[in-house]
Design a protein around this motif. Structure first.
Motif, PDB file in Angstrom:
ATOM      1  N   SER A  19      -9.777 -10.636   7.595  1.00  0.00           N
ATOM      2  CA  SER A  19      -8.402 -11.119   7.729  1.00  0.00           C
ATOM      3  C   SER A  19      -8.176 -12.439   7.006  1.00  0.00           C
ATOM      4  CB  SER A  19      -8.046 -11.284   9.211  1.00  0.00           C
ATOM      5  OG  SER A  19      -8.891 -12.231   9.832  1.00  0.00           O
ATOM      6  N   ARG A  24      -5.739 -11.712  -1.349  1.00  0.00           N
ATOM      7  CA  ARG A  24      -5.421 -10.339  -0.934  1.00  0.00           C
ATOM      8  C   ARG A  24      -4.005 -10.000  -1.399  1.00  0.00           C
ATOM      9  NH1 ARG A  24      -6.325  -6.798   3.516  1.00  0.00           N
ATOM     10  NH2 ARG A  24      -5.459  -4.803   2.809  1.00  0.00           N
ATOM     11  N   THR A  79       1.647   0.212   6.846  1.00  0.00           N
ATOM     12  CA  THR A  79       1.427  -1.079   6.191  1.00  0.00           C
ATOM     13  C   THR A  79       0.485  -1.972   6.986  1.00  0.00           C
ATOM     14  OG1 THR A  79       3.559  -1.010   5.048  1.00  0.00           O
ATOM     15  CG2 THR A  79       2.591  -3.183   5.419  1.00  0.00           C
ATOM     16  N   TRP A  80       0.697  -2.058   8.287  1.00  0.00           N
ATOM     17  CA  TRP A  80      -0.160  -2.911   9.109  1.00  0.00           C
ATOM     18  C   TRP A  80      -1.558  -2.328   9.231  1.00  0.00           C
ATOM     19  CZ3 TRP A  80       1.132  -7.589  11.764  1.00  0.00           C
ATOM     20  CH2 TRP A  80       2.452  -8.025  11.518  1.00  0.00           C
ATOM     21  N   SER A  83      -3.359  -3.065   5.999  1.00  0.00           N
ATOM     22  CA  SER A  83      -3.729  -4.476   5.917  1.00  0.00           C
ATOM     23  C   SER A  83      -5.061  -4.733   6.612  1.00  0.00           C
ATOM     24  CB  SER A  83      -2.627  -5.337   6.540  1.00  0.00           C
ATOM     25  OG  SER A  83      -2.911  -6.710   6.363  1.00  0.00           O
ATOM     26  N   TRP A 204      -5.424  -7.698  10.685  1.00  0.00           N
ATOM     27  CA  TRP A 204      -4.453  -7.664   9.592  1.00  0.00           C
ATOM     28  C   TRP A 204      -4.424  -9.018   8.886  1.00  0.00           C
ATOM     29  CZ3 TRP A 204      -0.425 -11.129  10.514  1.00  0.00           C
ATOM     30  CH2 TRP A 204      -0.223 -11.505  11.848  1.00  0.00           C
ATOM     31  N   HIS A 205      -4.044  -8.966   7.616  1.00  0.00           N
ATOM     32  CA  HIS A 205      -4.073 -10.152   6.760  1.00  0.00           C
ATOM     33  C   HIS A 205      -2.662 -10.736   6.666  1.00  0.00           C
ATOM     34  CE1 HIS A 205      -4.650 -12.654   3.193  1.00  0.00           C
ATOM     35  NE2 HIS A 205      -5.957 -12.437   3.279  1.00  0.00           N
ATOM     36  N   HIS A 208      -1.027 -10.929   3.178  1.00  0.00           N
ATOM     37  CA  HIS A 208      -0.826  -9.574   2.678  1.00  0.00           C
ATOM     38  C   HIS A 208       0.394  -8.934   3.329  1.00  0.00           C
ATOM     39  CE1 HIS A 208      -1.755  -5.132   2.925  1.00  0.00           C
ATOM     40  NE2 HIS A 208      -1.697  -5.329   1.628  1.00  0.00           N
ATOM     41  N   ILE A 209       0.535  -9.112   4.639  1.00  0.00           N
ATOM     42  CA  ILE A 209       1.682  -8.551   5.362  1.00  0.00           C
ATOM     43  C   ILE A 209       2.981  -9.188   4.879  1.00  0.00           C
ATOM     44  CG2 ILE A 209       2.829  -8.565   7.618  1.00  0.00           C
ATOM     45  CD1 ILE A 209       0.873  -6.315   7.375  1.00  0.00           C
ATOM     46  N   ARG A 212       3.843  -7.591   1.623  1.00  0.00           N
ATOM     47  CA  ARG A 212       4.289  -6.205   1.766  1.00  0.00           C
ATOM     48  C   ARG A 212       5.729  -6.146   2.280  1.00  0.00           C
ATOM     49  NH1 ARG A 212       3.874  -2.723  -0.113  1.00  0.00           N
ATOM     50  NH2 ARG A 212       3.268  -1.010   1.238  1.00  0.00           N
TER      51      ARG A 212
END
Length: 390
Positions: A19, A24, A79-80, A83, A204-205, A208-209, A212
């Motif tokens: 994470s 990322r 998506t999550w 991640s 999760w990152h 990154h989230i 997205r």
């Protein structure tokens, strides 16, 4: 099928990603996955556009909200998960393909949903997408012993929700109201992450989230750009119309203002705390749904300008102003109420009210474009009395 089943069974193990991984970014597979979201969102926005243009806004809006929830929720869950567990393996790619296939079916069912309130095709596509997610979570349970309970909770919760959607037609046949059933189904879906993540938070990152979600924001605002292009095309095809050109220009200003307001220098999601992540993630339903609806409203404006719509100018103006206001309120809900102080805390809600007022005044589109530009200036101008906490 047996070979594919064995392949997935042998390789259905998704291990957690770091994470705190540096640099990322969205993968080519995630961007490819977003293409089916573009198709589904465009289909839902087109359904809303035609409903409003034909004078059936009160019927079209609830159907749009249902359709968009299915699209957004399936996108968000994938998506999550990606991640936290995307390993770019054969199994992950194949399951992504299955989910994408479900999304295409769901997009194809939008016409029946809007014209006949027939949910069958949408439900089939949605359930296929969610079955793919169940398989992903079972793979995570096998590959992440520390969070196996969380993954199994996700798989079980999603499964229960899909059983409900599959029996929904039977419940309708028994006379139960659709609105009540949809509320129950949505509540079941929304409860799954809140229940599952309490066992152990998935890795999760955060950056990154955020990226997205920003990419999907660009996609939904693309509906508005498409409406502007349609206005210019219509203007040139039917003889150069200054009114249509101006409408397209105002639409671009509105769209660019919403983009500018969303993409600011501050991080949207400043904490990985579960309650904050849930409110941020869920609150984007308003941002995304409103962003695509602005495009639908601009398309209605084109039809009004070319005398192809069967609704009033007031309805067309509201079709732009109300989703624009909802976008601002949604952005305040997920971001500015946490980051803003002083007068900035009231900026987006106040400008949302201004947008609604603009819809009942002459030259509504011009006023809405001006409201968008002013909002951007007030939030970003260094000399402004507003202040955003870093």
């Amino acid at each position: 099928m047996g070979g594919l089943s064995n392949l997935l069974s042998d390789h259905l193990v998704f291990r957690p990603r770091d994470s705190a991984e540096a640099h990322r970014a969205a993968t080519p597979l995630e961007l490819f996955f977003d293409l089916v979201s573009v198709i589904a969102i465009a289909a839902a926005a087109a359904g809303l556009h035609h409903a409003v243009a034909e004078g059936h806004a009160l019927e079209g809006l609830p159907r749009y909200l249902m359709a968009f929830f299915a699209i957004w929720w399936a996108w968000m869950n994938y998506t999550w998960f990606a991640s936290a567990y995307d390993d770019d393996s054969v199994a992950f790619r194949v399951l992504t393909m299955i989910i994408m296939f479900g999304a295409l079916i769901m997009a194809a069912g939008q016409t029946l949903l809007f014209t006949e309130l027939n949910l069958t095709v949408v439900i089939i596509g949605y359930v296929i997408m969610r079955i793919g997610m169940i398989a992903m979570w079972l793979g995570a349970a096998r590959g992440d012993a520390e969070r196996a309970k969380t993954a199994r909770r996700y798989a079980a919760g999603i499964g229960i929700a899909q059983i409900f959607w599959l029996v929904l037609p039977l419940l309708l046949a028994l006379g139960l109201p659709l609105a009540l059933l949809v509320v129950i189904g949505v509540a079941l879906e929304l409860a799954v992450p809140a229940f599952a993540e309490r066992a152990a938070t998935t890795p999760w990152h955060r950056h990154h989230i955020i990226e997205r979600y920003g990419l999907l924001t660009i996609i939904v605002l693309g509906e508005s750009l498409l409406a502007g292009s349609m206005a210019i095309s219509t203007a040139t095809a039917e003889g150069l119309s200054p009114g249509l050109i101006w409408m397209a220009f105002c639409g671009i200003i509105i769209t660019f203002s919403l983009w500018w307001l969303y993409f600011c220098k501050e991080d949207h999601l400043t904490s990985t705390k579960l309650s904050r992540a849930l409110s941020w993630g869920y609150g984007h339903y308003i941002v995304f749904g409103a962003g695509a609806a602005v495009g639908a409203g601009l398309a209605v404006q084109v039809e009004l300008a070319t005398h192809h719509a069967h609704t009033t100018q007031m309805a067309g103006d509201m079709a732009v102003a109300l989703p624009m206001a909802a976008f601002l309120l949604g952005l305040w809900l997920v971001r500015d109420r946490h980051l803003a102080s002083g007068t900035a805390l009231l900026l987006l809600p106040a400008m949302a009210l201004v947008c609604v007022i603009c819809a009942v005044l002459p030259f509504s589109m011009t006023l809405l474009a001006a409201a968008g530009a002013v909002t951007v200036w007030l939030r970003n101008h260094p000399a402004s009395p507003t202040h955003i906490n870093s």
